[in-house]
Design a protein around this motif. Structure first.
Motif, PDB file in Angstrom:
ATOM      1  N   ILE A  12       0.872  -0.977  -0.091  1.00 29.73           N
ATOM      2  CA  ILE A  12      -0.047  -0.027  -0.051  1.00 29.73           C
ATOM      3  C   ILE A  12       0.959   1.287   0.114  1.00 29.73           C
ATOM      4  O   ILE A  12       1.856   1.237   0.777  1.00 29.73           O
ATOM      5  CB  ILE A  12      -0.977  -0.022   1.174  1.00 29.73           C
ATOM      6  CG1 ILE A  12      -1.746  -1.073   1.032  1.00 29.73           C
ATOM      7  CG2 ILE A  12      -1.705   1.278   1.429  1.00 29.73           C
ATOM      8  CD1 ILE A  12      -2.697  -1.504   2.353  1.00 29.73           C
ATOM      9  N   PHE A  13       0.436   2.069  -0.705  1.00 24.91           N
ATOM     10  CA  PHE A  13       1.098   3.425  -0.952  1.00 24.91           C
ATOM     11  C   PHE A  13       0.413   4.739  -0.312  1.00 24.91           C
ATOM     12  O   PHE A  13      -0.998   4.589  -0.560  1.00 24.91           O
ATOM     13  CB  PHE A  13       1.445   3.874  -2.355  1.00 24.91           C
ATOM     14  CG  PHE A  13       2.609   4.927  -2.599  1.00 24.91           C
ATOM     15  CD1 PHE A  13       3.977   4.532  -2.809  1.00 24.91           C
ATOM     16  CD2 PHE A  13       2.149   6.197  -2.452  1.00 24.91           C
ATOM     17  CE1 PHE A  13       4.899   5.797  -2.660  1.00 24.91           C
ATOM     18  CE2 PHE A  13       2.975   6.987  -2.493  1.00 24.91           C
ATOM     19  CZ  PHE A  13       4.315   6.791  -3.071  1.00 24.91           C
ATOM     20  N   LEU A  14       0.766   5.678   0.305  1.00 27.96           N
ATOM     21  CA  LEU A  14       0.041   6.539   1.245  1.00 27.96           C
ATOM     22  C   LEU A  14       0.486   7.978   0.424  1.00 27.96           C
ATOM     23  O   LEU A  14       1.695   8.349   0.366  1.00 27.96           O
ATOM     24  CB  LEU A  14       0.374   6.522   2.619  1.00 27.96           C
ATOM     25  CG  LEU A  14       0.112   5.529   3.437  1.00 27.96           C
ATOM     26  CD1 LEU A  14       0.549   5.866   4.964  1.00 27.96           C
ATOM     27  CD2 LEU A  14      -1.497   5.054   3.377  1.00 27.96           C
ATOM     28  N   VAL A  15      -0.560   8.901   0.211  1.00 31.36           N
ATOM     29  CA  VAL A  15      -0.153  10.157  -0.364  1.00 31.36           C
ATOM     30  C   VAL A  15      -1.065  10.908   0.371  1.00 31.36           C
ATOM     31  O   VAL A  15      -2.313  11.365   0.505  1.00 31.36           O
ATOM     32  CB  VAL A  15      -0.717  10.201  -1.893  1.00 31.36           C
ATOM     33  CG1 VAL A  15      -0.158  11.772  -2.342  1.00 31.36           C
ATOM     34  CG2 VAL A  15       0.053   9.318  -2.761  1.00 31.36           C
ATOM     35  N   ASP A  16      -0.388  11.809   1.565  1.00 33.82           N
ATOM     36  CA  ASP A  16      -0.886  12.852   2.305  1.00 33.82           C
ATOM     37  C   ASP A  16      -0.145  13.805   2.674  1.00 33.82           C
ATOM     38  O   ASP A  16       1.127  13.434   2.739  1.00 33.82           O
ATOM     39  CB  ASP A  16      -1.559  12.075   3.419  1.00 33.82           C
ATOM     40  CG  ASP A  16      -2.613  13.026   4.366  1.00 33.82           C
ATOM     41  OD1 ASP A  16      -2.032  14.054   4.705  1.00 33.82           O
ATOM     42  OD2 ASP A  16      -3.604  12.752   4.287  1.00 33.82           O
ATOM     43  N   ILE A  69      -7.597  13.847  -1.125  1.00 34.40           N
ATOM     44  CA  ILE A  69      -7.950  14.550  -1.927  1.00 34.40           C
ATOM     45  C   ILE A  69      -7.282  15.900  -2.132  1.00 34.40           C
ATOM     46  O   ILE A  69      -6.801  16.576  -3.130  1.00 34.40           O
ATOM     47  CB  ILE A  69      -9.563  14.801  -1.790  1.00 34.40           C
ATOM     48  CG1 ILE A  69     -10.189  13.439  -2.206  1.00 34.40           C
ATOM     49  CG2 ILE A  69     -10.143  15.840  -2.914  1.00 34.40           C
ATOM     50  CD1 ILE A  69     -10.133  13.126  -3.481  1.00 34.40           C
ATOM     51  N   SER A  70      -7.051  16.677  -0.999  1.00 36.43           N
ATOM     52  CA  SER A  70      -6.587  17.887  -0.865  1.00 36.43           C
ATOM     53  C   SER A  70      -4.869  17.870  -0.324  1.00 36.43           C
ATOM     54  O   SER A  70      -4.755  17.403   0.652  1.00 36.43           O
ATOM     55  CB  SER A  70      -7.106  18.683   0.093  1.00 36.43           C
ATOM     56  OG  SER A  70      -6.706  20.007   0.208  1.00 36.43           O
ATOM     57  N   GLY A 104      -0.585  20.591  -5.541  1.00 40.49           N
ATOM     58  CA  GLY A 104      -1.453  19.555  -6.421  1.00 40.49           C
ATOM     59  C   GLY A 104      -2.679  19.139  -5.674  1.00 40.49           C
ATOM     60  O   GLY A 104      -3.017  19.452  -4.652  1.00 40.49           O
ATOM     61  N   ASN A 105      -3.639  18.144  -6.041  1.00 47.40           N
ATOM     62  CA  ASN A 105      -4.634  17.471  -5.637  1.00 47.40           C
ATOM     63  C   ASN A 105      -4.632  15.961  -6.048  1.00 47.40           C
ATOM     64  O   ASN A 105      -4.136  15.452  -7.102  1.00 47.40           O
ATOM     65  CB  ASN A 105      -5.810  18.110  -6.064  1.00 47.40           C
ATOM     66  CG  ASN A 105      -6.252  18.008  -7.365  1.00 47.40           C
ATOM     67  OD1 ASN A 105      -7.041  17.122  -7.687  1.00 47.40           O
ATOM     68  ND2 ASN A 105      -5.705  19.113  -8.110  1.00 47.40           N
ATOM     69  N   GLY A 106      -5.587  15.275  -5.211  1.00 45.72           N
ATOM     70  CA  GLY A 106      -5.599  13.832  -5.318  1.00 45.72           C
ATOM     71  C   GLY A 106      -6.349  13.496  -6.593  1.00 45.72           C
ATOM     72  O   GLY A 106      -6.079  12.354  -7.007  1.00 45.72           O
ATOM     73  N   SER A 157      -9.627  28.351   1.323  1.00 48.02           N
ATOM     74  CA  SER A 157      -8.835  28.659   0.245  1.00 48.02           C
ATOM     75  C   SER A 157      -8.460  27.673  -0.599  1.00 48.02           C
ATOM     76  O   SER A 157      -8.676  27.598  -1.830  1.00 48.02           O
ATOM     77  CB  SER A 157      -7.587  29.422   0.374  1.00 48.02           C
ATOM     78  OG  SER A 157      -7.869  30.360   1.461  1.00 48.02           O
ATOM     79  N   ARG A 158      -8.066  26.505  -0.208  1.00 52.23           N
ATOM     80  CA  ARG A 158      -7.626  25.346  -0.957  1.00 52.23           C
ATOM     81  C   ARG A 158      -8.766  24.910  -1.763  1.00 52.23           C
ATOM     82  O   ARG A 158      -8.825  24.287  -2.785  1.00 52.23           O
ATOM     83  CB  ARG A 158      -7.203  24.238   0.091  1.00 52.23           C
ATOM     84  CG  ARG A 158      -6.690  23.145  -0.527  1.00 52.23           C
ATOM     85  CD  ARG A 158      -5.901  22.163   0.347  1.00 52.23           C
ATOM     86  NE  ARG A 158      -4.932  22.684   1.223  1.00 52.23           N
ATOM     87  CZ  ARG A 158      -4.230  21.933   2.063  1.00 52.23           C
ATOM     88  NH1 ARG A 158      -4.319  20.932   2.414  1.00 52.23           N
ATOM     89  NH2 ARG A 158      -3.124  22.723   2.764  1.00 52.23           N
ATOM     90  N   LEU A 159     -10.138  24.638  -1.089  1.00 58.29           N
ATOM     91  CA  LEU A 159     -11.388  24.047  -1.508  1.00 58.29           C
ATOM     92  C   LEU A 159     -11.715  25.110  -2.915  1.00 58.29           C
ATOM     93  O   LEU A 159     -12.045  24.474  -3.842  1.00 58.29           O
ATOM     94  CB  LEU A 159     -12.515  23.937  -0.551  1.00 58.29           C
ATOM     95  CG  LEU A 159     -13.691  23.592  -1.141  1.00 58.29           C
ATOM     96  CD1 LEU A 159     -13.605  22.077  -1.748  1.00 58.29           C
ATOM     97  CD2 LEU A 159     -14.934  23.671  -0.039  1.00 58.29           C
TER      98      LEU A 159
END
Length: 219
Positions: A10-14, A61-62, A66-68, A208-210
């Motif tokens: 499993i790979f994590l992106v956060d 997602i955030s 960049g974004n997910g 702001s990010r949203l």
């Protein structure tokens, strides 16, 4: 124990180190599950996932850079066999349908229990969709043309709130927005609070990010 659970990479992106560490501890506590890599940004994630070819990717997602949703699209264009489970602190009505359309097999709120996380991972690893009952109902309604999940959150905004939300997405400060709309900064701050409440975000940075992601996805 089945073969699927015996070996699972499993790979994590956060973009939050503490969240990555927490997810890693919860995942590696499961027999046969291992973390094969982590990333904090979209570009870093695309590069490392392409190199590692994990069985499953948990992606926020955030992201700070960049974004997910774009990450999912970019990876799947290169390797369509990678399975994605999208995670977010935002309500699923904000991003879940977009994540699914991008190619994710599931969507999970970060506030869910450890049991729900493990259930979601197992479901996605089998190539099945993991959705809440409410999201399934909305997706069916959307497919039948009865509603649009993608536009639901912002449709609750007034015309003025939509305008301010758009300007926030363009990176304008409170003062700049006030000058452009010929309003006081106090009025803009009040609208910001209304936006946070209606869109279920807790901080100005999250708003702001949203707003930025919404602007990108609708251009």
């Amino acid at each position: 124990m089945n073969q699927l659970e015996t070996r699972c990479r499993i790979f994590l992106v956060d973009d939050h180190p503490m969240m990555r560490d927490g997810l890693s501890m919860r995942i590696t506590a499961q027999p046969g599950w291992e973390i094969c890599g982590m990333a904090a940004t979209e570009d870093e994630g695309v590069t490392l996932i392409t190199e590692q070819c994990p069985d499953l990717v948990l992606v926020d997602i955030s992201l700070g850079s960049g974004n997910g949703i774009d990450l999912i699209k970019r990876v799947l264009s290169k390797n369509p066999t990678v399975k994605f489970l999208a995670i977010s602190a935002y309500k699923e009505s904000l991003y879940a349908e977009r994540a699914m359309r991008a190619g994710a097999l599931g969507y999970l709120n970060k506030q869910e229990s450890n049991e729900k996380l493990i259930e979601a991972i197992r479901t996605v690893l089998k190539g099945e969709r993991f959705l809440s009952d409410a999201l399934q109902a909305r997706l069916v309604a959307s497919a039948l043309g009865r509603t649009s999940v993608e536009h639901e959150p912002t449709e609750r905004l007034s015309d003025r709130e939509k305008e301010i939300f758009r300007l926030i997405g363009e990176g304008l400060t409170t003062g700049a927005i006030a000058d452009q709309l010929l309003l006081s900064t106090h009025t803009i701050d009040t609208h910001r609070e209304h936006l946070k409440r209606k869109l279920n975000v807790g901080t100005a940075a999250e708003l702001s990010r949203l707003a930025f992601h919404s602007m990108i996805e609708n251009t």
